[in-house]
Design a protein around this motif. Structure first.
Motif: not given
Length: 386
Positions: A94-106
């Protein structure tokens, strides 16, 4: 290679033939998917087949080798146990794309030389991706979603579309490694997009004969002194805009007439010595006067009115307002064309522009040709200032 009855670490490491390879009857539905990769090799990812609410479901468990066979088996067993206890093992999907994007950026932020790169990624996602898939579970992002994002700008604004596609791909690859999805929707989307028309939109460049006039028009304008100075400095040195705008006094050696750009600010990630012509030294002398003659070594040479590094957009805007046809970055192309017409050897010209030399040539090129470049840039300065 024969298909095994169950997987082994050696088989997983060595298998190259595309296909899906199951882990046997006791593998809890675990399988390894092997696919051709864009670089000519193969990509490998784990997935697990389970029955949830009497329907077959494939759950992604991550990419190999980030997720090993032992890790994949452990995840598969955990999912089977969750299912037997009445819990849906897809809860983390259920992790959203925006949440995944922030994890990727970090994850990548510490490796980016430009501290504003994270902001650029967020801006790209905010403009193009989040309105469509920001709140969507990353596992549910489809090829159609990606096409809806980049398709409308693929031909009209190809470079922006290409960057957007690459950044979405990075997020989906992270999600695959984390077991949040079992597919990268950008692969099929890229294959479905039309081929660009082949006309690359380079930065507009002035003819060499017009650079001197452009400098005079900039100097006669009412712009901030540092904006005018950095434009002339760019023209004289052939460096990249960010390299000049962020230059500090500590990088200048007036005794040897050399500007030493640190590795973290060059595109090649290597330190670069730039020989300074008499005209370039004159620009620095003027800048020193604006700094009351004795600036701090760590101070910016060309600060904005707020004391920060001048914006590239500010310099570009000034050129547009003055009707100058070329961009600041286009000055590099102008210099490169002039060097070709003047018969400057290729290796020297490439060193002047700070380009990385590749292949066998790089292995044997141990000199940065400083004095040859000094002669070229002095001739160039004489040409555009006389």
């Amino acid at each position: 290679m024969d298909r095994p009855s169950s997987l082994s670490a050696t088989f997983v490491r060595q298998v190259k033939h595309p296909g899906r390879y199951g882990d046997g009857r006791r593998g809890n539905g675990l399988s390894l998917l092997v696919k051709p990769a864009a670089d000519g090799g193969t990509s490998k990812s784990w997935s697990q087949r389970l029955y949830i609410n009497r329907r077959p479901v494939m759950i992604g468990l991550g990419a190999y080798p980030v997720v090993s066979l032992a890790d994949a088996r452990a995840k598969a067993l955990e999912n089977r146990q969750s299912l037997s206890q009445g819990r849906d093992p897809r809860r983390n999907r259920a992790v959203t794309f925006e949440q995944a994007a922030e994890k990727t950026i970090a994850l990548h932020a510490d490796g980016w030389r430009n501290p504003r790169t994270a902001d650029h990624w967020r801006s790209t996602f905010g403009r193009f991706a989040y309105p469509t898939i920001g709140n969507k579970p990353v596992a549910e992002v489809t090829t159609a979603d990606v096409l809806a994002i980049v398709g409308p700008i693929w031909l009209k604004r190809h470079e922006q579309a290409r960057k957007t596609l690459g950044r979405i791909r990075a997020v989906l690859r992270w999600a695959m490694a984390e077991g949040l999805t079992d597919r990268d929707a950008t692969e099929a989307a890229r294959a479905a997009l039309p081929k660009p028309n082949g006309v690359v939109q380079h930065h507009k460049a002035l003819p060499a004969s017009e650079v001197g006039d452009a400098i005079r028009r900039v100097q006669d304008s009412g712009a901030w002194w540092a904006t005018k100075a950095v434009y002339e400095f760019l023209a004289l040195t052939g460096t990249r805009s960010g390299e000049a705008r962020q230059a500090t006094w500590a990088e200048i050696n007036t005794d040897t007439a050399v500007w030493e750009i640190p590795a973290e600010r060059t595109k090649t990630a290597r330190p670069m010595r730039v020989p300074l012509s008499t005209a370039a030294l004159g620009v620095l002398a003027e800048a020193r006067g604006h700094a009351d003659g004795n600036p701090d070594r760590g101070a910016l040479i060309f600060p904005s009115p707020t004391g920060r590094a001048a914006s590239d957009a500010t310099v570009s805007k000034l050129c547009r307002e003055l009707g100058i046809r070329g961009t600041p970055h286009g000055l590099r192309a102008t210099l490169r064309s002039w060097m070709a017409e003047e018969g400057v050897p290729r290796e020297t010209a490439e060193q002047v522009l700070g380009h990385a030399v590749a292949g066998v040539e790089a292995a044997y090129m141990r000199s940065d040709l400083l004095e040859r470049r000094r002669e070229v840039l002095q001739r160039w300065a004489d040409y555009i200032t006389n």
